[in-house]
Scaffold this active site. Sequence first.
Site, short mmCIF file in Angstrom:
data_model
loop_
_atom_site.label_atom_id
_atom_site.label_comp_id
_atom_site.label_asym_id
_atom_site.label_seq_id
_atom_site.Cartn_x
_atom_site.Cartn_y
_atom_site.Cartn_z
N GLY A 1 0.85 -1.19 0.00
CA GLY A 1 0.00 0.00 0.00
C GLY A 1 0.88 1.23 0.00
CD GLU B 1 3.17 -0.91 20.13
OE1 GLU B 1 2.72 0.24 20.27
OE2 GLU B 1 3.48 -1.38 19.04
CB THR C 1 7.36 0.05 10.62
OG1 THR C 1 7.06 -0.25 9.24
CG2 THR C 1 8.85 0.16 10.80
CG HIS D 1 4.02 2.58 17.73
ND1 HIS D 1 2.98 1.70 17.88
CD2 HIS D 1 3.78 3.22 16.55
CE1 HIS D 1 2.15 1.80 16.86
NE2 HIS D 1 2.62 2.71 16.02
NE ARG E 1 -1.56 -0.34 14.77
CZ ARG E 1 -1.09 0.82 14.29
NH1 ARG E 1 0.20 0.94 14.02
NH2 ARG E 1 -1.89 1.85 14.11
P1 NAD Z 1 -2.46 0.95 3.14
O1 NAD Z 1 -3.90 0.65 3.37
O2 NAD Z 1 -2.10 1.99 2.12
O3 NAD Z 1 -1.66 -0.39 2.78
C1 NAD Z 1 -1.91 -1.63 3.36
C2 NAD Z 1 -1.83 -2.68 2.27
O4 NAD Z 1 -1.92 -3.97 2.86
C3 NAD Z 1 -2.98 -2.57 1.24
O5 NAD Z 1 -2.42 -2.58 -0.05
C4 NAD Z 1 -3.80 -3.83 1.50
O6 NAD Z 1 -4.42 -4.33 0.32
C5 NAD Z 1 -2.73 -4.79 2.01
N1 NAD Z 1 -3.22 -5.94 2.76
C6 NAD Z 1 -4.25 -6.00 3.63
N2 NAD Z 1 -4.36 -7.26 4.12
C7 NAD Z 1 -3.37 -7.98 3.54
C8 NAD Z 1 -2.96 -9.34 3.63
N3 NAD Z 1 -3.59 -10.19 4.44
N4 NAD Z 1 -1.90 -9.74 2.89
C9 NAD Z 1 -1.23 -8.87 2.09
N5 NAD Z 1 -1.58 -7.58 1.93
C10 NAD Z 1 -2.64 -7.15 2.66
O7 NAD Z 1 -1.89 1.35 4.57
P2 NAD Z 1 -0.53 2.15 4.89
O8 NAD Z 1 -0.83 3.61 4.97
O9 NAD Z 1 0.54 1.66 3.98
O10 NAD Z 1 -0.27 1.64 6.39
C11 NAD Z 1 -0.06 0.26 6.65
C12 NAD Z 1 -0.08 -0.01 8.13
O11 NAD Z 1 1.09 0.51 8.73
C13 NAD Z 1 -1.22 0.66 8.90
O12 NAD Z 1 -2.40 -0.10 8.87
C14 NAD Z 1 -0.68 0.79 10.30
O13 NAD Z 1 -1.08 -0.30 11.10
C15 NAD Z 1 0.84 0.76 10.10
N6 NAD Z 1 1.47 2.04 10.46
C16 NAD Z 1 2.36 2.08 11.48
C17 NAD Z 1 2.97 3.27 11.80
C18 NAD Z 1 3.98 3.34 12.91
O14 NAD Z 1 4.03 4.34 13.59
N7 NAD Z 1 4.78 2.32 13.10
C19 NAD Z 1 2.68 4.43 11.10
C20 NAD Z 1 1.77 4.36 10.05
C21 NAD Z 1 1.17 3.16 9.74
#
Ligand code: NAD
Length: 321
Positions: free
Chosen positions: A156, A267, A236, A286, A238
């Site tokens: 994503g 966490e 990075t 985090h 969850r």
């Molecule tokens: P996004 O929705 O743009 O991308 C997530 C991707 O994962 C999508 O393309 C979706 O189709 C895919 N996906 C969903 N289930 C799947 C599976 N079972 N197998 C393979 N692919 C799958 O989200 P993003 O903006 O890229 O963020 C991703 C995640 O990162 C967030 O949901 C959040 O939990 C985490 N995040 C963490 C931090 C941090 O501080 N560490 C910051 C931002 C986001």
Amino acid sequence: MPPKVFVSRIIPDAGLDLVKAACDADIWPETMPPAYEVLTERVRGVEGILCNLNDRIDGALMDAAGPQLKVISQMAVGYDNIDVRAAHERGIPVGNTPGVLTDATADLAFALLLASARRIVESVEYIRAGQWRTWEPKALLGGDLNGATLGLIGLGRIGQAVARRASGFDMRVIAYSPRGKPEEAAKQGVTLVSLEQLLRESDYVSIHVPLNESTRGMIGREALAMMKPSAILINTARGPIVDQKALFEAVRDGVIGGAGLDVTDPEPIPLDDPILTLPNITVVPHIGSASQRTRDKMARMAAENLLAGVEGQPLPNQVRV
Ligand code: NAD
């Protein structure tokens, strides 16, 4: 009468000032988040809730708030702490903050990747322990990025941003993205593969999927056993996507080479978690989105979602059920 809202933490002024100017805001003042029971009390009678990943927002809490609750605005892109279906059933839109934290989180994933590959934290400890006595031809040797294969689980926004960074390091990039289109991925220099192929071929595996029922425990003992003994796992996304006990054993026993984690389960990670005893696992608290500019943008976006919601307008960024 300005709408009553509850803000579950002191967020950056870029967002808080907007909320204070338009609402009768009850702002939780403490560093530690409110306990669920306290949160349930504080939201009674509010029209909007501005929350974050520490707050469990379930159907019971929405009912406790009351039928006037019009919006739940999360200051994060991930929203696994919110029962979005329960909100949908009650006609309450849920907002989040996608996009503005993509680069900061991709930077952090890459920072962990480089730190793990080149043993940066271990090297700092090495000096502090008085072990740096001379330049040693065989001390603290790590892995290369150039020519190595990076496997992205999820392609994503953040996964793609990590792929862009990897291209500058001349890495081969593969991804597991069942909904992704191979031709679109190819334009970004990424080859889509099965999860098994990704695990078997990658020198570095980086996780970028949301936490949901399809991803909880996705990287467990079996998946780790498919990885190369030298491979490094970066998370990075969850914590619960990785079986942390299985990860500890895999790194301890040399099944994989190491890990870099921005997220843990739970966490904060308890100080007696054995993961913290391994030199080749780097854990940070985090901080994926923790740049000044990014947190300002997240706060503003969360405030804008909240204000739109209390005014009965469509949210600028609404989570789709
Ligand atoms: P996004 O929705 O743009 O991308 C997530 C991707 O994962 C999508 O393309 C979706 O189709 C895919 N996906 C969903 N289930 C799947 C599976 N079972 N197998 C393979 N692919 C799958 O989200 P993003 O903006 O890229 O963020 C991703 C995640 O990162 C967030 O949901 C959040 O939990 C985490 N995040 C963490 C931090 C941090 O501080 N560490 C910051 C931002 C986001």
